[in-house]
Design an enzyme around this catalytic site. Structure first.
Site, mmCIF file in Angstrom:
data_model
loop_
_atom_site.group_PDB
_atom_site.id
_atom_site.type_symbol
_atom_site.label_atom_id
_atom_site.label_comp_id
_atom_site.label_asym_id
_atom_site.label_seq_id
_atom_site.Cartn_x
_atom_site.Cartn_y
_atom_site.Cartn_z
ATOM 1 N N LYS A 1 0.810 -1.221 0.000
ATOM 2 C CA LYS A 1 0.000 0.000 0.000
ATOM 3 C C LYS A 1 0.844 1.274 0.000
ATOM 4 O O LYS A 1 2.029 1.269 0.316
ATOM 5 C CB LYS A 1 -0.954 -0.014 1.191
ATOM 6 C CG LYS A 1 -2.158 -0.921 0.915
ATOM 7 C CD LYS A 1 -3.229 -0.816 1.956
ATOM 8 C CE LYS A 1 -4.394 -1.739 1.554
ATOM 9 N NZ LYS A 1 -5.427 -1.807 2.577
ATOM 10 N N ARG B 1 -3.758 -9.757 5.579
ATOM 11 C CA ARG B 1 -4.166 -9.841 4.162
ATOM 12 C C ARG B 1 -2.992 -9.375 3.306
ATOM 13 O O ARG B 1 -2.525 -8.253 3.446
ATOM 14 C CB ARG B 1 -5.388 -8.958 3.955
ATOM 15 C CG ARG B 1 -5.975 -9.009 2.553
ATOM 16 C CD ARG B 1 -7.208 -8.115 2.466
ATOM 17 N NE ARG B 1 -7.762 -8.116 1.135
ATOM 18 C CZ ARG B 1 -7.302 -7.373 0.136
ATOM 19 N NH1 ARG B 1 -6.292 -6.557 0.322
ATOM 20 N NH2 ARG B 1 -7.856 -7.442 -1.056
HETATM 21 C C1 7PJ Z 1 -8.219 -4.243 2.248
HETATM 22 C C2 7PJ Z 1 -9.266 -5.094 1.897
HETATM 23 C C3 7PJ Z 1 -7.860 -4.116 3.622
HETATM 24 C C4 7PJ Z 1 -9.589 -5.702 4.100
HETATM 25 C C5 7PJ Z 1 -8.485 -4.138 0.130
HETATM 26 C C6 7PJ Z 1 -5.588 -3.292 -1.517
HETATM 27 C C7 7PJ Z 1 -6.894 -2.608 -1.627
HETATM 28 N N1 7PJ Z 1 -9.947 -5.825 2.819
HETATM 29 N N2 7PJ Z 1 -9.424 -5.016 0.561
HETATM 30 N N3 7PJ Z 1 -8.577 -4.870 4.500
HETATM 31 N N4 7PJ Z 1 -7.734 -3.671 1.126
HETATM 32 N N5 7PJ Z 1 -10.247 -6.391 5.046
HETATM 33 O O1 7PJ Z 1 -5.470 -4.511 -1.423
HETATM 34 O O2 7PJ Z 1 -4.587 -2.548 -1.556
HETATM 35 O O3 7PJ Z 1 -6.962 -3.363 4.042
HETATM 36 S S1 7PJ Z 1 -8.327 -3.700 -1.544
#
Ligand code: 7PJ
Length: 261
Positions: free
Chosen positions: A204, A238
């Site tokens: 990110k 994640r």
């Molecule tokens: C997140 C997500 C996060 C959760 C995305 C990316 C953007 N779900 N989906 N937490 N980010 N729970 O992967 O950079 O931070 S999409």
């Protein structure tokens, strides 16, 4: 939690896994690298992204979820905010709903309650298209905590089991660098809530801003933040980079537990 994007426009691996075979190959690799959850998403939520129709999202994710369910021993999570997509994803084999909109879409909590799946509730200020324009908080930790507690309670009232809920402060979702750093530093306050803490910092812009590095050069920075997050109570990470993240998490966990996990 390994990320599997099946979108043509995701910011770091856009288009690469659009084809079903490639998606399933990547899923097998994610499992081999040690993930216990695969998060399948069919709509980009990067800053500036536009929404797509539920039927488009369903057509992207359902074959992938069915294929993973038939060939991998792994929990599947569906990354969506749309109740119709949640329903289709669960019917195809997902056992977790991961929603950056925290199940606030009308009908979403009912789908989660009826299908008795796990849920990930994430905080976001604003909406993806405009959320990074001028994020503002008087007290970022207090406001994000209050939001997550409120949404958690709303889910429980709608019939979602309390032990099925994970919470996520939502790094980069309507937050500037200072907001993201403050949330990371204050993670123990989130870990003190009753729900397991899920976090996503993989590749990110918070890492990009600290290090001045582009999206494909953010692995080591992400591992540093992940180690700190696990030490501060995070329980689900994640990530795009499963193998390195599993090594980092196992190493920190060994220290915290006093034994090899
Ligand atoms: C997140 C997500 C996060 C959760 C995305 C990316 C953007 N779900 N989906 N937490 N980010 N729970 O992967 O950079 O931070 S999409």
């Amino acid at each position: 939690m390994g990320i599997l994007n099946v979108t043509p426009d995701s910011f770091s691996d856009g288009g690469r896994y659009a084809a079903l075979d490639a998606a399933l190959e990547r899923a097998r690799q994610i499992v081999a690298e040690g993930a216990t959850i695969i998060d399948v998403g069919g709509q980009s939520t990067r800053p500036g992204a536009f929404a797509v129709d539920a039927s488009v999202e369903i057509a992207r994710v359902v074959p992938v979820i069915e294929g993973i369910a038939a060939s991998c021993d792994v929990a599947i999570s569906i990354d969506t905010s749309k109740p119709r997509v949640m329903q289709a994803g669960v019917a195809a084999g997902a056992c977790i709903i991961n929603d950056v909109y925290a199940l606030r879409e009308p009908g979403a909590r009912a789908v989660a309650a009826e299908s008795q799946v796990g849920v990930g509730l994430m905080h976001m200020q604003g909406e993806p298209r405009t959320m990074q324009d001028s994020p503002h908080y008087n007290d970022v930790v207090g406001e994000v905590l209050e939001f997550l507690e409120h949404e958690r309670r709303a889910c429980i009232e709608a019939g979602v089991a309390s032990e099925a809920i994970a919470i996520d402060p939502g790094f980069g979702f309507g937050k500037n660098l200072e907001h993201n750093l403050t949330l990371l530093r204050e993670l123990p306050r989130f870990a003190a809530l009753q729900s397991p803490l899920l976090i996503g910092v993989s590749r990110k812009s918070v890492i990009g801003k600290i290090l001045g590095k582009k999206v494909n050069d953010r692995l080591y920075g992400g591992l540093g933040l992940t180690a700190l997050a696990v030490a501060n109570g995070a329980r689900i990470i994640r990530t795009h980079d499963v193998g390195p993240t599993v090594d980092a998490v196992r190493s920190v966990s060994a220290v915290l537990q006093g034994s090899v996990p």
